[in-house]
Write a protein that holds these residues in place. Structure first.
Motif, PDB file in Angstrom:
ATOM      1  N   VAL A  13      -8.302   2.074 -38.694  1.00 22.08           N
ATOM      2  CA  VAL A  13      -7.171   2.178 -39.618  1.00 22.08           C
ATOM      3  C   VAL A  13      -5.939   1.669 -38.878  1.00 22.08           C
ATOM      4  O   VAL A  13      -5.434   2.331 -37.969  1.00 22.08           O
ATOM      5  N   PRO A  14      -5.444   0.464 -39.219  1.00 17.56           N
ATOM      6  CA  PRO A  14      -4.343  -0.156 -38.468  1.00 17.56           C
ATOM      7  C   PRO A  14      -2.984   0.337 -38.947  1.00 17.56           C
ATOM      8  O   PRO A  14      -2.876   1.199 -39.829  1.00 17.56           O
ATOM      9  N   GLY A  15      -1.936  -0.240 -38.353  1.00 16.83           N
ATOM     10  CA  GLY A  15      -0.583  -0.054 -38.845  1.00 16.83           C
ATOM     11  C   GLY A  15       0.248   0.988 -38.133  1.00 16.83           C
ATOM     12  O   GLY A  15       1.410   1.188 -38.491  1.00 16.83           O
ATOM     13  N   LEU A  16      -0.311   1.682 -37.124  1.00 16.07           N
ATOM     14  CA  LEU A  16       0.436   2.758 -36.482  1.00 16.07           C
ATOM     15  C   LEU A  16       1.492   2.193 -35.541  1.00 16.07           C
ATOM     16  O   LEU A  16       1.181   1.468 -34.594  1.00 16.07           O
ATOM     17  N   ARG A  17       2.740   2.529 -35.805  1.00 18.84           N
ATOM     18  CA  ARG A  17       3.831   2.153 -34.906  1.00 18.84           C
ATOM     19  C   ARG A  17       3.750   2.999 -33.637  1.00 18.84           C
ATOM     20  O   ARG A  17       3.340   4.150 -33.678  1.00 18.84           O
ATOM     21  N   ASP A  18       4.157   2.433 -32.500  1.00 20.41           N
ATOM     22  CA  ASP A  18       4.033   3.110 -31.205  1.00 20.41           C
ATOM     23  C   ASP A  18       2.595   3.576 -30.987  1.00 20.41           C
ATOM     24  O   ASP A  18       2.324   4.759 -30.747  1.00 20.41           O
ATOM     25  N   PRO A  19       1.626   2.658 -31.060  1.00 22.00           N
ATOM     26  CA  PRO A  19       0.213   3.065 -31.025  1.00 22.00           C
ATOM     27  C   PRO A  19      -0.221   3.677 -29.701  1.00 22.00           C
ATOM     28  O   PRO A  19      -1.223   4.390 -29.658  1.00 22.00           O
ATOM     29  N   ARG A  20       0.513   3.423 -28.616  1.00 20.66           N
ATOM     30  CA  ARG A  20       0.154   4.015 -27.322  1.00 20.66           C
ATOM     31  C   ARG A  20       0.740   5.419 -27.158  1.00 20.66           C
ATOM     32  O   ARG A  20       0.445   6.093 -26.183  1.00 20.66           O
ATOM     33  N   MET A  21       1.537   5.843 -28.120  1.00 19.54           N
ATOM     34  CA  MET A  21       2.180   7.153 -28.001  1.00 19.54           C
ATOM     35  C   MET A  21       1.522   8.173 -28.934  1.00 19.54           C
ATOM     36  O   MET A  21       2.168   8.804 -29.765  1.00 19.54           O
ATOM     37  N   THR A  22       0.222   8.330 -28.773  1.00 19.96           N
ATOM     38  CA  THR A  22      -0.497   9.323 -29.572  1.00 19.96           C
ATOM     39  C   THR A  22      -0.911  10.528 -28.736  1.00 19.96           C
ATOM     40  O   THR A  22      -1.387  11.521 -29.276  1.00 19.96           O
ATOM     41  N   GLU A  23      -0.741  10.446 -27.426  1.00 18.20           N
ATOM     42  CA  GLU A  23      -1.099  11.567 -26.567  1.00 18.20           C
ATOM     43  C   GLU A  23      -0.130  12.726 -26.806  1.00 18.20           C
ATOM     44  O   GLU A  23       1.080  12.519 -26.905  1.00 18.20           O
ATOM     45  N   THR A  24      -0.658  13.941 -26.910  1.00 16.60           N
ATOM     46  CA  THR A  24       0.112  15.168 -27.193  1.00 16.60           C
ATOM     47  C   THR A  24       0.890  15.068 -28.504  1.00 16.60           C
ATOM     48  O   THR A  24       1.903  15.733 -28.680  1.00 16.60           O
ATOM     49  N   SER A  25       0.417  14.226 -29.428  1.00 17.85           N
ATOM     50  CA  SER A  25       0.958  14.228 -30.787  1.00 17.85           C
ATOM     51  C   SER A  25       0.178  15.241 -31.614  1.00 17.85           C
ATOM     52  O   SER A  25      -0.817  15.810 -31.156  1.00 17.85           O
ATOM     53  N   SER A  26       0.629  15.489 -32.831  1.00 24.94           N
ATOM     54  CA  SER A  26      -0.106  16.367 -33.739  1.00 24.94           C
ATOM     55  C   SER A  26      -0.325  15.636 -35.054  1.00 24.94           C
ATOM     56  O   SER A  26       0.388  14.677 -35.381  1.00 24.94           O
ATOM     57  N   SER A  27      -1.318  16.089 -35.816  1.00 27.45           N
ATOM     58  CA  SER A  27      -1.583  15.470 -37.112  1.00 27.45           C
ATOM     59  C   SER A  27      -2.136  16.511 -38.062  1.00 27.45           C
ATOM     60  O   SER A  27      -2.746  17.494 -37.645  1.00 27.45           O
ATOM     61  N   VAL A  28      -1.912  16.307 -39.362  1.00 34.32           N
ATOM     62  CA  VAL A  28      -2.388  17.234 -40.383  1.00 34.32           C
ATOM     63  C   VAL A  28      -2.912  16.450 -41.580  1.00 34.32           C
ATOM     64  O   VAL A  28      -2.490  15.319 -41.843  1.00 34.32           O
ATOM     65  N   LEU A  29      -3.845  17.074 -42.307  1.00 37.19           N
ATOM     66  CA  LEU A  29      -4.234  16.604 -43.629  1.00 37.19           C
ATOM     67  C   LEU A  29      -3.183  17.147 -44.581  1.00 37.19           C
ATOM     68  O   LEU A  29      -3.100  18.362 -44.810  1.00 37.19           O
ATOM     69  N   LEU A  30      -2.328  16.258 -45.107  1.00 32.14           N
ATOM     70  CA  LEU A  30      -1.189  16.706 -45.901  1.00 32.14           C
ATOM     71  C   LEU A  30      -1.639  17.481 -47.141  1.00 32.14           C
ATOM     72  O   LEU A  30      -2.676  17.186 -47.724  1.00 32.14           O
ATOM     73  N   PRO A  31      -0.821  18.462 -47.568  1.00 33.50           N
ATOM     74  CA  PRO A  31      -1.160  19.202 -48.784  1.00 33.50           C
ATOM     75  C   PRO A  31      -0.733  18.432 -50.036  1.00 33.50           C
ATOM     76  O   PRO A  31       0.279  17.729 -49.998  1.00 33.50           O
ATOM     77  N   PRO A  32      -1.502  18.595 -51.131  1.00 35.82           N
ATOM     78  CA  PRO A  32      -2.818  19.219 -51.162  1.00 35.82           C
ATOM     79  C   PRO A  32      -3.874  18.274 -50.595  1.00 35.82           C
ATOM     80  O   PRO A  32      -3.698  17.054 -50.587  1.00 35.82           O
ATOM     81  N   ALA A  33      -4.994  18.847 -50.164  1.00 34.28           N
ATOM     82  CA  ALA A  33      -6.033  18.061 -49.506  1.00 34.28           C
ATOM     83  C   ALA A  33      -6.601  16.983 -50.417  1.00 34.28           C
ATOM     84  O   ALA A  33      -7.106  15.958 -49.940  1.00 34.28           O
TER      85      ALA A  33
END
Length: 649
Positions: A381-401
């Motif tokens: 899945v492409p398109g992530l800005r600052d792709p090398r800065m994912t360490e110690t990031s967080s992510s969620v499945l946005l509500p509602p699922a």
């Protein structure tokens, strides 16, 4: 009567100057009083109802001295209690003493009690099972040793057994192995080496040596025993055929840093019995693994460091919950960094958001994508800005699922970098060709940001720091962030929330309570607040009450079933049916290292019913995994009820 003359301009200026000097002296002399006044005004402001209605409110949880632990893991149990796991708590003295701790917190009574902890589950993996038990697997077998503290050369040695007839060979801890020049090394642990096996390859019979690995340490201190190249070693005391058939091989024996070693123990924590129940051991030793529940209720374990502190190269395994045992899953070989965030999607795929906790290659396995477990394919899945800065990031499945959108928040450069990002991004995984698109920036760059789903379909974000573990390289100042904010998916914007009072960075957690509040704990900073001395683990606990708790009376759920079937409709009793605008099943959190794969918010269709409402549960297993959920009813002002626990089967 003559008018009184006005003072001349010079006199007025002189009087003003005297007043300024006097005031300055008073401020200087009474500086503590001024500070007290400022604090009092701040307390007055944040405790006004109008302020709390807009920004929410923080309070400090009084934790009795005997129950203050280093919170490394936290999980919201279906009994309404919070499981706080420390294990050894990132404390070598505790590890060597065998002092491992777990505490249960009951928010309804503000009460604590301790649970016996059998092994060091520090930096293990965990996820909920359909019956409500928390599967806890892996942990710490050995602590890291820094290069400056290594006096004796050490390394991993592979012991080979080429004898197919003599059976397994057992060697006790302290067995000596000798190099060609007679340098001696001793094993750290007991070791059993399986016998060799013979196989027919066409007309030829081939013997495959049995092998097992073990740490060895040089008997002599210093650099003399250091070996930089692969070499073979003899087992002291063996003679004749034994000496030829059984031997050691090591790539190198050095005084380099030794990483944490993973454990292979596995438990189900039973919330009702309030105890750890041992299951079968893991196939691999794992430290910093991710456990991801599968649609059928089994669990996949991925990544981690093995017992020798080496990254596992894509060797994943599956927990068969009905048999309480782990089995190898070579068909699902895939490399990820440690603690990868794997979100279960409606179609049964796992989406790797890119979020992770650090260890691993700085290139391999870090690209976000959808993992199809049926054929082990991976769609980037492409398109992530600052792709090398994912360490110690967080992510969620946005509500509602049901929207199938995943959002990533902040993060930092690979390794012990002071660089972080304010970037957020959202991937709509229902699109034919999903890609990350920019979300609103965080107020400040942040690592270790905690993200908690709320029952009003918002995401509360709190804590974190702009630097590695709260510090900045070169300045030695703390970089903790006290600002909090609430993301509204409906508007795509952040709203300011009340500031917290305790810094939270590495080893911190936040999770939703059944009463709609958020509890935050932990933090393991490099430095103390002065920025000059080593930091100590943060044992204070704070509770955040979101703005919706100050906006009027709460809906009440007065009755309903304890369990429901996926894909069916059930009734709940409530006198507030007329003002209910939403119903949400919220899966409770199991969080560590700001990685929380369990939390999700599922929208339920609502229809009027006699005495309350009829609620419909979606039927897709990937959308509503079997297990315990908190049911919230939410009114038109976004005010939620206190949750009712329901098991989805």
């Amino acid at each position: 009567m003559k008018p009184r003359p006005r003072p001349s301009t010079p006199r007025r200026l002189l009087s003003a100057g005297i007043a300024v000097v006097v005031l300055s002296v008073l401020v200087f002399v009474n500086r503590p009083m001024v500070a007290f006044g400022a604090d009092a005004y701040h307390d007055f402001t944040i405790n006004r109802e109008s302020y709390k209605e807009k920004y929410g409110h923080w309070s400090r949880l009084p934790v009795p001295t005997g129950f203050r632990v280093n919170a490394i893991h936290a999980a919201m149990l279906s009994t309404g209690k919070v499981l706080i796991i420390a294990g050894s708590g990132n404390n070598r003295d505790n590890f060597e003493a065998g002092t491992f701790r777990t505490v249960l917190y009951d928010p309804a009574k503000d009460a604590f009690n301790e649970v016996p902890t059998p092994t060091d589950v520090f930096c293990s993996g965990h996820t909920f099972l359909p019956n409500g038990n928390l599967l806890v697997a892996g942990g710490t077998k050995s602590y890291e040793v820094l290069e400056k503290n290594i006096t004796h050369a050490a390394g991993v040695m592979k012991i080979k057994n080429e004898d197919p007839d003599g059976g397994p060979r057992t060697f006790p801890k302290g067995t000596t192995l000798l190099s060609r020049d007679g340098t001696a090394y001793r094993t750290r642990d007991d070791l059993t080496v399986p016998a060799a096996t013979t196989m027919n390859h066409g007309d030829e019979v081939m013997t495959h040596a049995g092998e097992a690995e073990v740490w060895v340490d040089a008997v002599e201190a210093g650099d003399g025993p250091v070996v930089d190249n692969p070499a073979q070693y003899t087992v002291a005391g063996l003679t004749g055929e034994d000496e030829r058939n059984v031997y050691g091989l090591a790539d190198k024996i050095t005084r380099e840093k030794q990483e944490y070693g993973g454990d292979n123990t596995s438990y189900e924590f039973d919330p009702r019995a309030e105890r750890y129940v041992r299951t079968g051991d893991m196939v691999q030793h794992r430290w910093y693994p991710t456990l991801a529940e599968l649609p059928g209720g089994d669990v996949l374990a991925v990544s981690g460091l093995d017992q020798f502190g080496r990254m596992l190269p894509g060797r994943n395994e599956r927990y068969v919950r009905d048999q309480k045992r782990w089995v190898d899953a070579p068909e699902l070989k895939r490399v990820f960094p440690t603690y990868p965030a794997l979100h279960l999607m409606e179609d049964g795929k796992l989406f790797f958001s890119g979020s992770n906790a650090g260890y691993g290659s700085d290139t391999e396995g870090r690209t976000p994508g959808l993992w199809n477990l049926k054929n082990n394919t991976f769609r980037e899945v492409p398109g992530l800005r600052d792709p090398r800065m994912t360490e110690t990031s967080s992510s969620v499945l946005l509500p509602p699922a049901q929207d199938q959108r995943v959002m990533i928040f902040g993060g930092g450069e690979v390794g012990e970098s002071a660089v972080s990002t304010a970037r957020t991004a959202i991937a709509d995984l229902d699109e034919p060709k999903p890609e990350y698109r920019p979300g609103p920036d965080l107020p400040r760059p942040a690592r270790y940001l905690s993200t908690v789903l709320l029952p009003d379909d918002t995401v509360f974000t709190t804590g974190g720091s702009s630097g590695y573990r709260g510090g900045r390289y070169g300045t030695k100042t703390r970089s903790d962030l006290f600002n909090a904010q609430i993301y509204r998916p409906a508007t795509g914007k952040f709203e300011t929330a009340a500031d917290s009072t305790v810094g939270r960075n590495y080893h911190s957690e936040a999770l939703l309570l059944p009463d709609g509040r958020v509890v935050t704990m932990g933090s393991d900073p490099l430095y103390d607040p002065s920025g000059r001395n080593p930091g100590t683990f943060e044992q204070r606990i704070e509770v955040y009450s979101p703005p919706y708790l100050f906006r009027g009376p709460r809906p009440v759920i007065s009755g309903g079933p304890k369990s429901v079937q996926r894909g069916t409709t059930f009734a709940v009793a409530t006198r507030d049916a007329a003002r209910i605008r939403a119903a949400r099943l919220m899966r409770p959190s199991a969080v560590t290292h700001v990685t929380d794969l369990d939390q999700r918010s599922v929208a339920l269709d609502i229809t009027p019913a006699t005495g309350g409402l009829a609620l419909s549960v979606p039927k897709a297993k990937g959308l509503v995994p079997s297990g315990w959920y908190m049911l919230f009813l939410v009114d038109g002002k976004g005010v939620p009820s206190v949750a009712r626990w329901i098991q989805v089967r």
